[in-house]
Design a protein around this motif. Structure first.
Motif, PDB file in Angstrom:
ATOM      1  N   TYR A  50      -5.101  10.936  -4.207  1.00  0.00           N
ATOM      2  CA  TYR A  50      -6.293  10.164  -3.853  1.00  0.00           C
ATOM      3  C   TYR A  50      -5.950   8.835  -3.211  1.00  0.00           C
ATOM      4  O   TYR A  50      -5.497   7.910  -3.874  1.00  0.00           O
ATOM      5  CB  TYR A  50      -7.193   9.902  -5.078  1.00  0.00           C
ATOM      6  CG  TYR A  50      -8.537   9.322  -4.675  1.00  0.00           C
ATOM      7  CD1 TYR A  50      -8.867   7.995  -4.944  1.00  0.00           C
ATOM      8  CD2 TYR A  50      -9.469  10.090  -3.979  1.00  0.00           C
ATOM      9  CE1 TYR A  50     -10.080   7.452  -4.548  1.00  0.00           C
ATOM     10  CE2 TYR A  50     -10.688   9.562  -3.574  1.00  0.00           C
ATOM     11  CZ  TYR A  50     -10.985   8.244  -3.859  1.00  0.00           C
ATOM     12  OH  TYR A  50     -12.195   7.723  -3.467  1.00  0.00           O
ATOM     13  N   HIS A  51      -6.174   8.771  -1.905  1.00  0.00           N
ATOM     14  CA  HIS A  51      -6.016   7.506  -1.176  1.00  0.00           C
ATOM     15  C   HIS A  51      -7.371   7.157  -0.569  1.00  0.00           C
ATOM     16  O   HIS A  51      -7.536   7.048   0.642  1.00  0.00           O
ATOM     17  CB  HIS A  51      -4.943   7.636  -0.102  1.00  0.00           C
ATOM     18  CG  HIS A  51      -4.346   6.319   0.313  1.00  0.00           C
ATOM     19  ND1 HIS A  51      -2.981   6.057   0.285  1.00  0.00           N
ATOM     20  CD2 HIS A  51      -4.935   5.193   0.768  1.00  0.00           C
ATOM     21  CE1 HIS A  51      -2.761   4.830   0.719  1.00  0.00           C
ATOM     22  NE2 HIS A  51      -3.916   4.271   1.002  1.00  0.00           N
ATOM     23  N   TRP A  52      -8.392   7.058  -1.473  1.00  0.00           N
ATOM     24  CA  TRP A  52      -9.670   6.418  -1.226  1.00  0.00           C
ATOM     25  C   TRP A  52     -10.764   7.255  -0.583  1.00  0.00           C
ATOM     26  O   TRP A  52     -11.876   6.773  -0.381  1.00  0.00           O
ATOM     27  CB  TRP A  52      -9.503   5.135  -0.395  1.00  0.00           C
ATOM     28  CG  TRP A  52      -8.499   4.164  -0.950  1.00  0.00           C
ATOM     29  CD1 TRP A  52      -7.770   4.294  -2.109  1.00  0.00           C
ATOM     30  CD2 TRP A  52      -8.128   2.914  -0.384  1.00  0.00           C
ATOM     31  NE1 TRP A  52      -6.942   3.215  -2.284  1.00  0.00           N
ATOM     32  CE2 TRP A  52      -7.149   2.340  -1.253  1.00  0.00           C
ATOM     33  CE3 TRP A  52      -8.500   2.208   0.751  1.00  0.00           C
ATOM     34  CZ2 TRP A  52      -6.553   1.107  -1.000  1.00  0.00           C
ATOM     35  CZ3 TRP A  52      -7.904   0.962   1.003  1.00  0.00           C
ATOM     36  CH2 TRP A  52      -6.948   0.427   0.132  1.00  0.00           C
ATOM     37  N   ASP A  53     -10.472   8.525  -0.255  1.00  0.00           N
ATOM     38  CA  ASP A  53     -11.424   9.289   0.574  1.00  0.00           C
ATOM     39  C   ASP A  53     -12.130  10.385  -0.220  1.00  0.00           C
ATOM     40  O   ASP A  53     -11.987  11.582   0.050  1.00  0.00           O
ATOM     41  CB  ASP A  53     -10.721   9.879   1.801  1.00  0.00           C
ATOM     42  CG  ASP A  53      -9.408  10.585   1.462  1.00  0.00           C
ATOM     43  OD1 ASP A  53      -8.760  11.089   2.392  1.00  0.00           O
ATOM     44  OD2 ASP A  53      -9.036  10.630   0.267  1.00  0.00           O
TER      45      ASP A  53
ATOM     46  N   GLY B 113      -3.760 -12.324   6.983  1.00  0.00           N
ATOM     47  CA  GLY B 113      -3.923 -13.587   6.246  1.00  0.00           C
ATOM     48  C   GLY B 113      -3.078 -13.679   5.004  1.00  0.00           C
ATOM     49  O   GLY B 113      -3.303 -14.543   4.153  1.00  0.00           O
ATOM     50  N   TRP B 114      -2.074 -12.783   4.863  1.00  0.00           N
ATOM     51  CA  TRP B 114      -1.269 -12.765   3.646  1.00  0.00           C
ATOM     52  C   TRP B 114       0.006 -13.576   3.842  1.00  0.00           C
ATOM     53  O   TRP B 114       0.731 -13.406   4.837  1.00  0.00           O
ATOM     54  CB  TRP B 114      -0.913 -11.326   3.273  1.00  0.00           C
ATOM     55  CG  TRP B 114      -2.134 -10.485   3.009  1.00  0.00           C
ATOM     56  CD1 TRP B 114      -3.397 -10.936   2.725  1.00  0.00           C
ATOM     57  CD2 TRP B 114      -2.213  -9.067   3.012  1.00  0.00           C
ATOM     58  NE1 TRP B 114      -4.248  -9.883   2.566  1.00  0.00           N
ATOM     59  CE2 TRP B 114      -3.556  -8.723   2.729  1.00  0.00           C
ATOM     60  CE3 TRP B 114      -1.286  -8.046   3.226  1.00  0.00           C
ATOM     61  CZ2 TRP B 114      -3.987  -7.398   2.653  1.00  0.00           C
ATOM     62  CZ3 TRP B 114      -1.704  -6.733   3.153  1.00  0.00           C
ATOM     63  CH2 TRP B 114      -3.042  -6.413   2.870  1.00  0.00           C
ATOM     64  N   GLU B 115       0.303 -14.431   2.855  1.00  0.00           N
ATOM     65  CA  GLU B 115       1.534 -15.214   2.896  1.00  0.00           C
ATOM     66  C   GLU B 115       2.744 -14.299   2.816  1.00  0.00           C
ATOM     67  O   GLU B 115       2.773 -13.347   2.019  1.00  0.00           O
ATOM     68  CB  GLU B 115       1.570 -16.194   1.712  1.00  0.00           C
ATOM     69  CG  GLU B 115       2.835 -17.048   1.683  1.00  0.00           C
ATOM     70  CD  GLU B 115       3.033 -17.783   0.377  1.00  0.00           C
ATOM     71  OE1 GLU B 115       2.190 -17.622  -0.541  1.00  0.00           O
ATOM     72  OE2 GLU B 115       4.038 -18.517   0.271  1.00  0.00           O
TER      73      GLU B 115
ATOM     74  N   TYR C 184       3.531  -3.686  -2.750  1.00  0.00           N
ATOM     75  CA  TYR C 184       3.640  -5.156  -2.716  1.00  0.00           C
ATOM     76  C   TYR C 184       3.435  -5.659  -1.296  1.00  0.00           C
ATOM     77  O   TYR C 184       4.080  -5.182  -0.355  1.00  0.00           O
ATOM     78  CB  TYR C 184       4.999  -5.639  -3.225  1.00  0.00           C
ATOM     79  CG  TYR C 184       5.139  -7.146  -3.084  1.00  0.00           C
ATOM     80  CD1 TYR C 184       5.767  -7.703  -1.961  1.00  0.00           C
ATOM     81  CD2 TYR C 184       4.592  -8.010  -4.024  1.00  0.00           C
ATOM     82  CE1 TYR C 184       5.861  -9.081  -1.801  1.00  0.00           C
ATOM     83  CE2 TYR C 184       4.677  -9.391  -3.870  1.00  0.00           C
ATOM     84  CZ  TYR C 184       5.310  -9.926  -2.749  1.00  0.00           C
ATOM     85  OH  TYR C 184       5.385 -11.287  -2.592  1.00  0.00           O
ATOM     86  N   TYR C 185       2.597  -6.638  -1.145  1.00  0.00           N
ATOM     87  CA  TYR C 185       2.376  -7.263   0.160  1.00  0.00           C
ATOM     88  C   TYR C 185       2.576  -8.769   0.135  1.00  0.00           C
ATOM     89  O   TYR C 185       3.136  -9.345   1.060  1.00  0.00           O
ATOM     90  CB  TYR C 185       0.987  -6.904   0.695  1.00  0.00           C
ATOM     91  CG  TYR C 185       0.928  -5.466   1.129  1.00  0.00           C
ATOM     92  CD1 TYR C 185       0.508  -4.454   0.269  1.00  0.00           C
ATOM     93  CD2 TYR C 185       1.372  -5.099   2.406  1.00  0.00           C
ATOM     94  CE1 TYR C 185       0.510  -3.121   0.659  1.00  0.00           C
ATOM     95  CE2 TYR C 185       1.384  -3.782   2.807  1.00  0.00           C
ATOM     96  CZ  TYR C 185       0.946  -2.791   1.922  1.00  0.00           C
ATOM     97  OH  TYR C 185       0.943  -1.472   2.311  1.00  0.00           O
ATOM     98  N   THR C 186       2.045  -9.400  -0.929  1.00  0.00           N
ATOM     99  CA  THR C 186       2.067 -10.861  -0.951  1.00  0.00           C
ATOM    100  C   THR C 186       1.872 -11.373  -2.367  1.00  0.00           C
ATOM    101  O   THR C 186       1.732 -10.596  -3.305  1.00  0.00           O
ATOM    102  CB  THR C 186       0.936 -11.414  -0.043  1.00  0.00           C
ATOM    103  OG1 THR C 186       1.086 -12.822   0.118  1.00  0.00           O
ATOM    104  CG2 THR C 186      -0.438 -11.119  -0.650  1.00  0.00           C
TER     105      THR C 186
END
Ligand SMILES: N=[N+]=NCCCCNC(=O)[C@@H]1[C@H]2[C@H](O)[C@@H](O)[C@H](O)[C@@H](CO)[C@@H]12
Length: 447
Positions: free
Chosen positions: A121-124, A323-325, A293-295
């Protein structure tokens, strides 16, 4: 240049998701998903007109895309199955043509010595189930387990690493609390119910897998380490609330069979008294934790809803176009935080990457993306540091293989290490793809 060697069997790959790359969402008998509905609704979709109708046309270009993965040296590929392709009504009738696409994908990957990692499940969610209440309906746990059984029966053995859910936090915070993502609800009473049913569904799918499955299954969570802005009691409490809401809300029930106490504080009367037996279902033992992990977030007390906790802008830092550091240390920190709080389960970085402005460069079809090259070098080195400090990290699935549909933000946010010309569907590896090929070939981080 310093080299940090990775464990011999470390798995290097890329990640994508069905609705973001496949296109042809209704082909061959597929049932529409909530993202088909959401992306076609200009009242809901931020990037109006950007739908998943074509995306990267991967549904028709899969073999060429896998050949490009092979050329880049990928050892693994994390993809997701569109539930509605396999079960157009979400339950009951299996659409063999839809299941056949994923069988061909898996077989093509294996023929190219690329290990498939499959996300259920990736949101759809199929609209047919959303119309029956979707994740607000307690029956969703059974719907999801039955869907999992169809895939486990057909693909287990060829797929040896399964993921139940991708980022339940984003599903509920985006889809049920703030309304920025499908199905676009804004309801503080619905969000905890959707969250809880997602985790019941996770447990039910793991339980179903154990009936016949012979390999591994895990949960993927997005983790964003929260750093208190100051030692003040207010900022310390804000950090605890933010950490509980995003980083603990799903791992606590999955691993420890409980919720962090801060959630009752955050949701108040909107936080139900959950049936005790639900936690036995949710806490099914899993084989790994997937970390996206993104920010990071520097957190202070404020009057924002619903956390009364918000970010302190890091104006001196490099930021992505989302907009992610850019904060590689946060990846090291969060991997060690998982180890400290959730034990020594094997970990995979199931997503990490960044969107930057990538001016396509005409000469020889090169795309120069220095900011992404720097981002990847530093984050891969950050994983090496966590491993040196005892984190049992087994693999890295870079987000993303292709530029793709960044959900409600559309096609302008390019995360790919391969550039996609959405007019011609031409694929052009960026310099970051060449860097990644070197990392894989040397099995080492170089800074
Ligand atoms: N502020 N802030 N904080 C960062 C919070 C990140 C939450 N979004 C994700 O993790 C999504 C994940 C998703 O699986 C993928 O489908 C998306 O394309 C990527 C890129 O957006 C990431």
């Amino acid at each position: 240049m310093t080299q940090t060697p990775f464990p011999d069997d470390f798995l290097w790959g890329c990640a994508t998701a069905a609705y973001q790359i496949e296109g042809s969402p209704l082909a061959d008998g597929a049932g529409a998903s909530i993202w088909q509905r959401f992306s076609h609704d200009p009242r809901l979709m931020a990037a109006k007109g950007d739908t998943g109708d074509v995306a990267c046309d991967h549904y028709n270009r899969m073999a060429d895309d896998v050949a490009l993965m092979k050329e880049l040296g990928l050892q693994a590929y994390r993809f997701s199955v569109a539930w509605g392709r396999v079960l157009p009504e979400g339950t009951g009738r299996v659409n063999q043509a839809g299941l056949g696409f994923y069988e061909r994908l898996v077989d093509t990957l294996l023929a190219n010595d690329i290990e498939p990692l499959c996300t259920l499940y990736h949101w759809d969610m199929p609209v047919a189930l959303d119309d029956r209440g979707g994740w607000l309906n307690r029956d969703s746990a059974d719907w999801f387990a039955d869907y999992g059984r169809v895939l486990f029966d057909r693909l287990d053995g060829r797929v040896k690493k399964w993921v139940t859910l991708n980022e339940p936090w984003v599903v509920t915070d985006g889809g049920y609390l703030h309304g920025a993502l499908a199905p676009g609800h804004r309801n503080m009473f619905e969000a905890p119910i959707a969250s809880h049913n997602l985790m019941r569904a996770h447990g039910a799918a793991v339980k179903a897998y154990r009936e016949t499955g012979k390999h591994e299954i895990g949960l993927v969570v997005n983790l964003e380490p929260k750093y208190a802005a100051s030692d003040s009691p207010e900022d310390q409490a804000a950090q605890r609330r933010a950490e509980a809401y995003m980083n603990r809300q799903y791992l606590e029930p999955a691993i420890h069979g409980r919720y962090p106490p801060e959630l009752k504080e955050i949701f108040g009367e909107a936080w139900p008294d959950w049936p005790a037996e639900d936690f036995a279902l949710i806490q099914q033992p899993i084989d790994f934790i997937g970390v996206n992990y993104y920010t990071r977030n520097v957190t202070r007390a404020d009057d924002s809803w619903p956390l009364n906790a918000g970010p302190v802008p890091q104006t001196q830092a490099t930021h992505t176009t989302t907009g992610w550091e850019v904060f590689p240390q946060g990846l090291t920190d969060v991997l060690l935080w998982v180890k400290e709080n959730y034990g020594d389960l094997p970990l995979y970085i199931t997503e990490n990457g960044a969107a930057f402005y990538d001016p396509p460069n005409a000469e020889g079809g090169r795309v120069d993306d220095p900011l992404r090259v720097d981002y990847l070098r530093k984050h891969i080195a950050a994983i090496g540091s966590a491993i040196e400090q005892g984190a049992d990290v087994r693999g890295y699935m870079l987000w993303s293989f292709l530029d793709n549909l960044e959900w409600s933000l559309g096609y302008s946010k390019r995360f790919g290490i391969v550039h996609v010309n959405f007019e011609t569907q031409a694929r052009t590896p960026k310099n970051s793809a060449r860097l990644y090929s070197q990392v894989i070939a040397t099995n080492a981080a170089t800074l």
